[in-house]
Design a protein around this motif. Structure first.
Motif, PDB file in Angstrom:
ATOM      1  N   LEU A 153      82.545  15.593  61.283  1.00  0.00           N
ATOM      2  CA  LEU A 153      81.465  15.287  62.222  1.00  0.00           C
ATOM      3  C   LEU A 153      80.162  15.031  61.492  1.00  0.00           C
ATOM      4  O   LEU A 153      79.381  14.160  61.867  1.00  0.00           O
ATOM      5  N   PHE A 212      70.912  18.691  58.268  1.00  0.00           N
ATOM      6  CA  PHE A 212      69.489  18.439  58.515  1.00  0.00           C
ATOM      7  C   PHE A 212      68.952  19.547  59.416  1.00  0.00           C
ATOM      8  O   PHE A 212      68.843  19.387  60.635  1.00  0.00           O
ATOM      9  N   PHE A 249      79.874  13.754  58.562  1.00  0.00           N
ATOM     10  CA  PHE A 249      79.968  12.411  57.991  1.00  0.00           C
ATOM     11  C   PHE A 249      79.654  11.345  59.036  1.00  0.00           C
ATOM     12  O   PHE A 249      78.875  10.424  58.789  1.00  0.00           O
ATOM     13  N   SER A 250      80.217  11.480  60.226  1.00  0.00           N
ATOM     14  CA  SER A 250      80.010  10.419  61.214  1.00  0.00           C
ATOM     15  C   SER A 250      78.621  10.491  61.837  1.00  0.00           C
ATOM     16  O   SER A 250      78.102   9.497  62.327  1.00  0.00           O
ATOM     17  N   THR A 251      77.987  11.652  61.815  1.00  0.00           N
ATOM     18  CA  THR A 251      76.654  11.770  62.415  1.00  0.00           C
ATOM     19  C   THR A 251      75.552  11.304  61.470  1.00  0.00           C
ATOM     20  O   THR A 251      74.620  10.626  61.892  1.00  0.00           O
ATOM     21  N   SER A 252      75.627  11.669  60.204  1.00  0.00           N
ATOM     22  CA  SER A 252      74.532  11.312  59.290  1.00  0.00           C
ATOM     23  C   SER A 252      75.003  11.124  57.849  1.00  0.00           C
ATOM     24  O   SER A 252      74.188  11.145  56.936  1.00  0.00           O
ATOM     25  N   VAL A 253      76.296  10.979  57.643  1.00  0.00           N
ATOM     26  CA  VAL A 253      76.932  10.776  56.333  1.00  0.00           C
ATOM     27  C   VAL A 253      76.763  12.004  55.444  1.00  0.00           C
ATOM     28  O   VAL A 253      77.710  12.768  55.279  1.00  0.00           O
ATOM     29  N   THR A 254      75.586  12.191  54.859  1.00  0.00           N
ATOM     30  CA  THR A 254      75.340  13.379  54.053  1.00  0.00           C
ATOM     31  C   THR A 254      73.887  13.789  54.278  1.00  0.00           C
ATOM     32  O   THR A 254      73.117  13.043  54.869  1.00  0.00           O
ATOM     33  N   THR A 255      73.542  14.969  53.778  1.00  0.00           N
ATOM     34  CA  THR A 255      72.153  15.433  53.880  1.00  0.00           C
ATOM     35  C   THR A 255      71.339  14.746  52.775  1.00  0.00           C
ATOM     36  O   THR A 255      71.867  14.454  51.699  1.00  0.00           O
ATOM     37  N   ALA A 256      70.061  14.480  53.063  1.00  0.00           N
ATOM     38  CA  ALA A 256      69.203  13.792  52.090  1.00  0.00           C
ATOM     39  C   ALA A 256      69.152  14.591  50.794  1.00  0.00           C
ATOM     40  O   ALA A 256      69.053  15.826  50.803  1.00  0.00           O
ATOM     41  N   GLY A 289      70.813   7.923  49.206  1.00  0.00           N
ATOM     42  CA  GLY A 289      70.662   9.373  49.216  1.00  0.00           C
ATOM     43  C   GLY A 289      69.443   9.863  49.973  1.00  0.00           C
ATOM     44  O   GLY A 289      69.362  11.034  50.324  1.00  0.00           O
ATOM     45  N   GLU A 330      70.774  20.325  63.368  1.00  0.00           N
ATOM     46  CA  GLU A 330      71.963  19.497  63.188  1.00  0.00           C
ATOM     47  C   GLU A 330      73.205  20.370  63.046  1.00  0.00           C
ATOM     48  O   GLU A 330      74.265  20.040  63.574  1.00  0.00           O
ATOM     49  N   ARG A 390      68.477   8.914  52.925  1.00  0.00           N
ATOM     50  CA  ARG A 390      68.836   9.010  54.346  1.00  0.00           C
ATOM     51  C   ARG A 390      67.648   8.664  55.251  1.00  0.00           C
ATOM     52  O   ARG A 390      67.274   9.436  56.135  1.00  0.00           O
ATOM     53  N   THR A 406      68.893  16.801  68.185  1.00  0.00           N
ATOM     54  CA  THR A 406      69.914  16.687  67.142  1.00  0.00           C
ATOM     55  C   THR A 406      69.407  17.153  65.786  1.00  0.00           C
ATOM     56  O   THR A 406      70.111  17.836  65.055  1.00  0.00           O
TER      57      THR A 406
END
Lengths: 486, 486
Positions: free
Chosen positions: B352, B191, B354-361, A334, B195, A336, A356
Motif C-alpha cells: 500500500l 510521511f 508503494f501504491s500510495t507514495s512509492v517511498t518516503t522522501a 527521491g 500516512e 517525492r 492522508t
C-alpha cells in the motif's frame, strides 16, 4: 553580500560546460540530418580550430557523444556518425483487453517484481527511473544547502496546506508550457504523482466504482485502484496515439464509469502520445458524460520532438480534469515532490491531502522551488530530453540486435520507456525470473494489466541509464534468455 | 580530517549551555518539591558562588526559568518559585458517546477550522504543533547539510522501499524504550504518522467496515476514516486512563469491528494515558476477537514523568498491533517523517505504501537518521519534555484564571495539549469564530467527534508555545470571549 555572490556564482556554475556546448551543436547537426549515419566527423584538430576550443575539449565532446550512442570511434580512422545496425523492428499493435470491468489483483506479483527492482546490485531495466548522472544533483544540493540561511525555522514547521507557495507560483508559470494558464491556488503539492493520483481516485470514486484506464497501464496505478476497492476497465490503446476514443465512448454508454485515468503524454508502459485532436475529443466526451479525467502528465516534459504536448487540462473548460504530475522523472525521484491541479475537485482533494499526510515535506519542496526560481530547469530539460532520446534509440537498436525474430518494440516520441512484445510463446514472467538470476531486472507484462493473464509475452524496459558496456552486456544476455524461451 | 573535526565540533555544540544546566538543576529541585511554591531562590550572587558560574550565567538561568513559568521576579526582592494563582480546576469526566457506529462527516467543518489554524498572523492555539524554538533546528540543518558530502547521488534516487535502512535501524534500537524489541525490518517509514495510519486503515478494513476509536478523537483520524468510506464507533474514554475496556468489550460482542484505533499515550485531544494493566487487557481482548489494533504512539516520547509509557506493541505476541508514530511532535513537523511497525500486516502495508507514495522522501529521512545516530535525541527529549510540562501547566493555570466558573480542564501527564470543557451553554464553534476575529485560533470540540453535535462546549488548546505576554493576552481574550457566551 554573501547572498549576491552566491547568486552570481550559481548563475555561472549551471551554464553548460564547453565540451557540452560543442557536443550539442554536433548532436543538433545529426538529428537535423546535416550529418548522416556513416558520415565522418571532423578530425579533432579541425574541430578544435573551427570551434576555437582546446583539443581536450573536443576529445571530451566526442566521448560524450559516444556515450550517448550518437557517434562511434573507428581505430586509426576517426569518429563517425553511428549507423543503425539493423532495420527498425515493427511496433506492437493496438491492445485488445477484455471489455468487462474487473477487480484488480496485481499486488502480489508486483511485490515480488519491484523488490528485485530495488536491489542495488541489479542492472535495473525494470523500475522507471532516470540515472542520477542525468540529474542536476549538484545544483539541487546547492539549493538545499541555501535553505539553512533562508528558511530554517519555516521548513521545520508544518507547511501551508496546499503546499509551498513559491513552488505553486512556479508551477503556475510553467503551466503556460502545457497550454494552460493556471494560478498558484489551482495547485496542491503532493508526495509525487503517486499520491496525487491516489488522492484523485479517493476524491472522485467510491469503493466498487469502475475506473477506465489504458491497456496496458502502469502497475502503480493498478495497485492504487486495487487498494481502494475500485474496479478497472481496460480500454484498447494504440502504442502511438493512446487510448482509443471509440472504445471509450462505447464503454461510457454501456456502463457507469466513475472516472477515466490516462497518461496522454508518453504513457507508461507503451509511450503513446495522444494527438491534440484526440485530447480535445476525450475532454469533450467526458464533459458530455460528466465523468472526470485524472490526467497523469508525469512524462509530459520529456518530449523528444521540438514541441511539448499540450496537456488535456489545456482543453478543460469545466474543471473536469484533475492534472497530476511530479518532478520524479526530471529532477529527483527521491525528493517525492509532485502536484495536482484538481479543477472543480480542489476542496475535496485538499481535505484528502490533509487526512492522508497533512502537508508535503518542506525541504525537498523548497529546494525544487528555488531550482525553478533560479532558472536552468529548461536548459536541464533540453539536455535530459536529448540524452533520453538517444538512450531510447540505442536500447531499441539493442532489442533489434539481440532479441528473437518476431519481436516488436515501441517507438515512443518521449519518455524513457520501451515496451517489448516478444513472440507469443515467450513467457515474460519466466524471462523475468531468469533475468533476475543473471542480475538484471525487467518489468514483465502481466503486472501492467488488472487481469494477470494479459501481456504475458511483453515486458517494459527502462531506458533511463546511459548506454555502457554493462547495459549492452545485459541486453545481450536478456536477448539470449528470450531466445532460449522461444 | 574534515569529517572528524565536524564530528568533534558537533559533539561540543549540542551539549547544553551552562545557563541551561544551572536552570535544569533548579527546575529539578522545584519539581521534586525541594523548593516549594513561594520559596525564595538564592540571590544571584549566592548562586553564582555556589555553582561557580558568572553572574550573567545566573541571570540567564533565572530568565529561562521565568520564561518556563517556573519562577517569578519580585522587584526589589528577588526570585521566587511561582505560586499557582488559583486551585486547580476539576477534570472533565468520562465521555459518553452514542453507542452506534456512524458515517463520518467532519471534513467540511475541519476544513474551515484548519485553514485558519495555518494563518501565520494568528496566535495558534489550534493546531497541535511545537514552536520552532523548542526544536533542534540548527542541529537538524547540520545533518541536512552533511548529506551533500555523503549521500548526494543516493538521496536523489527513489529510496529503498521499506525506507532508509539507517533510520529503521535507529528505530529498532529505540524500540527498547517502548518495551519492544523490534528489528529494522519490522519498520516501514512513512510521511508522518498520518500516512502510517491511512495505510493501516487501508490494510485492515474494507469500505463500510467499522473502526472503534476513542471519544473524543483526533479529527485527522476521523477524516481518514471518512475518506476511506469507513464507519466510526466512538468508545467512552476517561481523560486520565483512556479507552474504557468494558465499553469496548461490549461493542466487540455486539457487532463486527474491523479494527480499534487508539492513542494510548497522551491521546489527542484529552491527553489520557492508559495504564499498563489496561494496555495488556486491550491487547488480550483484541487477540481474543482477532481484531487488529492500530496504535498511534505519536506523543509517546513526551511523558512528563520519569518513565516513558510502554507501547501496546510491547504486549503484542501475535503481530496484531500496528504501531504508528513520527518525529512530527519531537523534531520537525515539516519533515514529514513517520513510521509504522505493522506486525503481521507488514507485507500488505508495504504494498500500500508503494501504491500510495512509492517511498518516503530521502532527504528528511536521512537527516533524521543522522540526528539519531549522532546522539543527542534523548538529551533533546529531556529538555523538550520539561518545557512542554511547564507550558501545559502554565496554560492550565491561565484557563483557571481567565475562564468562566464551571470550566473543567484535563491534567495530562504528557504531550502538549489541554482539553477544556466549558459550561454547557457555551458553544465552542461560536467561541472559535469570535476568537478568529480576535486573531486567535483554537480547535473547537465538534471536530473531535464523528457526530458533529458532540463536544459543542469543549475545545482543544495547543500548549506547544513558550509562555509569553502574547500568549497570556490571547488566553485572557479567549476567557473573556467564553464568559461573554455564558
Amino acid at each position: 553580500m554573501r547572498l549576491t555572490l552566491g547568486g552570481a556564482m550559481g548563475a555561472v556554475a549551471h551554464k553548460a560546460k564547453l565540451y557540452e556546448q560543442v557536443a550539442e551543436r554536433l548532436a543538433d547537426a545529426i538529428s537535423a540530418g546535416t550529418l548522416q549515419p556513416g558520415d565522418r566527423l571532423p578530425s579533432v584538430r579541425q574541430l578544435s580550430l573551427r570551434e576555437r576550443v582546446s583539443i581536450s575539449t573536443v576529445l571530451q565532446a566526442y566521448l560524450h557523444l559516444e556515450s550517448l550512442g550518437l557517434i562511434e570511434t573507428r581505430p586509426q580512422s576517426g569518429h563517425y556518425v553511428r549507423r543503425r545496425e539493423r532495420p527498425r523492428l515493427a511496433e506492437p499493435q493496438v491492445s485488445r483487453p477484455a471489455s468487462s470491468a474487473t477487480a484488480v489483483t496485481v499486488s502480489g506479483l508486483v511485490a515480488s517484481v519491484y523488490r528485485s527492482m530495488g536491489d542495488a546490485r541489479m542492472v535495473k531495466l525494470g523500475a522507471a527511473s532516470p540515472a542520477p548522472e542525468l540529474l542536476p544533483v549538484r545544483r539541487l544540493y546547492r539549493e538545499l544547502n541555501a535553505l539553512s540561511r533562508e528558511s530554517r525555522d519555516r521548513s521545520i514547521q508544518y507547511d501551508a496546506l496546499p503546499g509551498c507557495p513559491e513552488l505553486r507560483q512556479q508551477l503556475a508559470r510553467r503551466s503556460m508550457d502545457w497550454g494552460c494558464s493556471l494560478a498558484a491556488d489551482d495547485f496542491i503539492t503532493t508526495f509525487g504523482a503517486s499520491e496525487a493520483i491516489h488522492l484523485c481516485l479517493l476524491a472522485v470514486a467510491r469503493p466498487g466504482d469502475t475506473i477506465a484506464i489504458e491497456s496496458p497501464a502502469y502497475y502503480g496505478t493498478l495497485q492504487s485502484i486495487e487498494a481502494l476497492g475500485l474496479r478497472a476497465l481496460e480500454i484498447p490503446c494504440c502504442p502511438r496515439n493512446g487510448m482509443q476514443m471509440e472504445a471509450l465512448e462505447a464503454a461510457l454508454t454501456r456502463r457507469r464509469i466513475a472516472a477515466v485515468l490516462a497518461v496522454p503524454s508518453f504513457s507508461n508502459p507503451v509511450g503513446s502520445c495522444m494527438p491534440d485532436v484526440r485530447r480535445q475529443r476525450l475532454v469533450n466526451l467526458l464533459d458530455a458524460h460528466d465523468v472526470p479525467l485524472i490526467e497523469d502528465d508525469i512524462y509530459g516534459d520529456l518530449h523528444f520532438g521540438a514541441e511539448r504536448p499540450r496537456s488535456c487540462k489545456a482543453f478543460d473548460t469545466r474543471g473536469n480534469v484533475l492534472l497530476c504530475s511530479s518532478f520524479s522523472k526530471t529532477l529527483a525521484p527521491g525528493f517525492r515532490v509532485g502536484y495536482v491541479a484538481p479543477g472543480r475537485f480542489r476542496e475535496r482533494v485538499e481535505l484528502l491531502k490533509f487526512s492522508t499526510s497533512v502537508t508535503t515535506a518542506t525541504v525537498p519542496q523548497y529546494a525544487i522551488a528555488r531550482f525553478l526560481q533560479n532558472g536552468g530547469y529548461d536548459r536541464h530539460l533540453r539536455s535530459l530530453r536529448r540524452r533520453l532520446a538517444a538512450q531510447v534509440e540505442r536500447m531499441a537498436e539493442a532489442v533489434a540486435e539481440f532479441f528473437p525474430e518476431g519481436t516488436r518494440v515501441t517507438r515512443p516520441s518521449g519518455g524513457a520507456l520501451l515496451w517489448v512484445e516478444l513472440p507469443r510463446q515467450v513467457d515474460s514472467l519466466a524471462l523475468s525470473a531468469k533475468a533476475l538470476e543473471a542480475g538484471i531486472s525487467i518489468a514483465p507484462g502481466p503486472i501492467f494489466s488488472a487481469r494477470m493473464d494479459s501481456y504475458r509475452h511483453c515486458f517494459r524496459l527502462n531506458c533511463g541509464h546511459p548506454w555502457t558496456p554493462r547495459i549492452e552486456a545485459a541486453m545481450s544476455t536478456l536477448g539470449a534468455l528470450a531466445r532460449s524461451l522461444t
